[in-house]
Enzyme design. Structure first.
Site, PDB file in Angstrom:
ATOM      1  CG  HIS A  13      29.081  23.782  -2.591  1.00 53.64           C
ATOM      2  ND1 HIS A  13      28.541  22.923  -3.336  1.00 53.64           N
ATOM      3  CD2 HIS A  13      30.452  24.090  -3.234  1.00 53.64           C
ATOM      4  CE1 HIS A  13      29.601  22.437  -4.189  1.00 53.64           C
ATOM      5  NE2 HIS A  13      30.617  23.409  -4.133  1.00 53.64           N
ATOM      6  CG  HIS A  15      35.637  24.174  -3.764  1.00 53.00           C
ATOM      7  ND1 HIS A  15      35.501  22.659  -3.914  1.00 53.00           N
ATOM      8  CD2 HIS A  15      34.229  24.596  -4.243  1.00 53.00           C
ATOM      9  CE1 HIS A  15      34.533  22.261  -4.538  1.00 53.00           C
ATOM     10  NE2 HIS A  15      33.799  23.202  -4.744  1.00 53.00           N
ATOM     11  CE  LYS A  99      29.514  17.788  -4.599  1.00 46.73           C
ATOM     12  NZ  LYS A  99      29.647  19.160  -4.774  1.00 46.73           N
ATOM     13  CG  HIS A 136      29.012  18.529  -9.716  1.00 48.55           C
ATOM     14  ND1 HIS A 136      29.696  19.706  -9.341  1.00 48.55           N
ATOM     15  CD2 HIS A 136      28.640  18.552 -11.146  1.00 48.55           C
ATOM     16  CE1 HIS A 136      29.902  20.301 -10.657  1.00 48.55           C
ATOM     17  NE2 HIS A 136      29.375  19.801 -11.744  1.00 48.55           N
ATOM     18  CG  HIS A 174      27.246  23.904  -7.711  1.00 50.13           C
ATOM     19  ND1 HIS A 174      26.685  22.986  -8.548  1.00 50.13           N
ATOM     20  CD2 HIS A 174      28.208  23.808  -7.144  1.00 50.13           C
ATOM     21  CE1 HIS A 174      27.638  22.110  -8.591  1.00 50.13           C
ATOM     22  NE2 HIS A 174      28.554  22.321  -7.869  1.00 50.13           N
ATOM     23  CG  ASP A 247      31.063  26.054  -6.381  1.00 47.56           C
ATOM     24  OD1 ASP A 247      31.781  25.432  -5.637  1.00 47.56           O
ATOM     25  OD2 ASP A 247      30.660  25.821  -7.721  1.00 47.56           O
TER      26      ASP A 247
HETATM   27  C1  NCD Z   1      35.016  23.254  -8.120  1.00 47.00           C
HETATM   28  C2  NCD Z   1      36.645  23.389  -7.576  1.00 47.00           C
HETATM   29  O1  NCD Z   1      37.461  24.306  -8.176  1.00 47.00           O
HETATM   30  O2  NCD Z   1      36.982  22.556  -6.903  1.00 47.00           O
HETATM   31  N1  NCD Z   1      35.136  24.492  -9.256  1.00 47.00           N
HETATM   32  C3  NCD Z   1      33.927  25.137  -9.696  1.00 47.00           C
HETATM   33  O3  NCD Z   1      34.079  25.675 -10.946  1.00 47.00           O
HETATM   34  N2  NCD Z   1      32.928  25.214  -8.937  1.00 47.00           N
HETATM   35  C4  NCD Z   1      34.476  22.255  -8.342  1.00 47.00           C
HETATM   36  C5  NCD Z   1      32.944  22.309  -8.383  1.00 47.00           C
HETATM   37  O4  NCD Z   1      32.291  22.428  -7.359  1.00 47.00           O
HETATM   38  O5  NCD Z   1      32.479  21.861  -9.414  1.00 47.00           O
HETATM   39 ZN    ZN Z   2      32.021  23.564  -5.512  1.00 46.10          ZN
END
Ligand code: NCD
Ligand code: ZN
Length: 346
Positions: A13, A15, A99, A136, A174, A247
């Site tokens: 996971h 970003h 997702k 999520h 998460h 995450d």
């Molecule tokens: C994530 C993001 O910034 O894209 N933020 C987070 O706090 N984890 C989005 C997410 O996975 O909820």
């Molecule tokens: Zn995330």
């Protein structure tokens, strides 16, 4: 000197964003991880196979010369998603999951799902072909306390959905609560859960006691200490149901240190060292391999990576950059608040 050698780990996971931010943060992950499940919450989101293929090309183009890293793409489920496109996406081999963001749950989730009935044809197709749904797991109703949103989601949304469509393969993304740990434990072969590095380290006091710490704010928000302890127990249990999804979610400092600060902790840089520290504290260094390198591929039906990575415990603590510098601004690297001695060997 203590040393551990793991099959090269994966991040289930992650970003990466796009453009200048992608360029800045991708090397932090690619340095240690062979593959990652790439979150699709760009603006606009990665909805179709064509979107995912384009984003994947941009990720590959941003890789530092000579780095081997495989982005495993996901599609952002919307109420307009076409089941046939999802099937083609799975068939292409580029897309490894879809997702589900409940609309409004987190960063860039406006296009998410309001009514699950509307996406049932997509979920039925996914159940048929075995494509995982990455969830999520938080309700978004204003009347539900933010610290209860995960547990309420399991009761009101996830459990009913899995009763309705038991063949659907689901990753609870998460997880942050003992309820999440317990539900994942009993889910059978179609259910797994990812756990982040930071939720093994911080509880809600770290965010709120002694001054507000925006760099510890993420979603789902860190909960009470008993939940952190439940997550540690799950991650280090050796159960194949739990695996690493960092995450890691970069936001520039100006948007974290803000009157309405963005959610996300950036842990790509130091995750492996932090995990070794946590697993050693739990007397479970031998379980790190399952959590970081084996359980994820097993659930996603992919081979374990063939390369290895070594960590060595040294007297001197690790030193990381406090910030990763991008063209759009600095991103603060997660600070565990204690010295860490497990160095990743180059
Ligand atoms: C994530 C993001 O910034 O894209 N933020 C987070 O706090 N984890 C989005 C997410 O996975 O909820
Ligand atoms: Zn995330």
């Amino acid at each position: 000197m203590q040393r551990i050698i793991l099959p090269r780990p994966d991040d289930w996971h992650l970003h990466l964003r796009d453009g200048a931010m992608l360029q800045a943060v991708l090397p932090e992950t690619a340095r240690h991880f062979a593959r990652a499940i790439i979150m699709p919450n760009l603006v606009p989101p990665v909805v179709t196979l064509a979107d995912a293929a384009g984003y994947r090309e941009r990720i590959l183009a941003a890789l530092p010369e000579g780095t081997a890293f495989e982005p495993l793409m996901t599609l952002y489920l919307t109420e307009g998603t076409d089941p046939a496109d999802v099937e083609r996406a799975a068939g292409s081999g580029l897309v490894k999951g879809v997702k589900l963001y409940p609309a409004g749950a987190t960063t860039n989730s406006q296009s998410g799902v309001r009514d699950l009935d509307r996406v049932m044809p997509v979920l039925e197709a996914m159940a048929r072909i075995g494509l995982p749904l990455c969830v999520h797991g938080e309700v978004t109703s204003a009347e539900v306390d933010i610290f209860d949103r995960e547990a309420v989601f399991i009761d009101r949304v996830l459990a009913p959905l899995r009763r309705r469509l038991p063949e659907l393969r689901v990753v609870m993304e998460h997880i942050t609560t003992e309820e999440g740990v317990a539900y994942a434990a009993e889910g059978g072969d179609t259910l797994a859960a990812t756990i982040t590095t930071h939720h093994l380290i911080i509880n809600r006091n770290h965010i709120l006691a002694g001054g507000i710490k925006p760099h510890y704010y993420c979603l789902p928000v860190a909960k009470r200490e008993k939940h952190r302890l439940a997550l540690r127990k799950a991650a280090t249990s050796g159960s194949p149901r739990y695996f690493l999804g960092t995450d890691s979610a970069p936001h520039v400092d100006a948007l974290k240190e803000h009157a309405c600060g963005c959610a996300g902790c950036f842990t790509a840089t130091n995750t492996l060292s932090l995990l070794a520290h946590v697993f050693e504290e739990e007397g479970a260094l031998d379980k790190l391999e399952g959590f970081a390198s084996r359980n994820g591929p097993a659930f996603y039906r992919l081979p374990v990576n063939t390369g290895t990575i070594a960590l060595e415990k040294r007297a001197e603590p690790c030193v990381w950059p406090a910030k990763i510098i991008s063209e759009v601004g600095p991103v603060t690297v997660f600070d565990p608040g204690f010295p860490v001695h497990w160095h990743v060997l180059p």
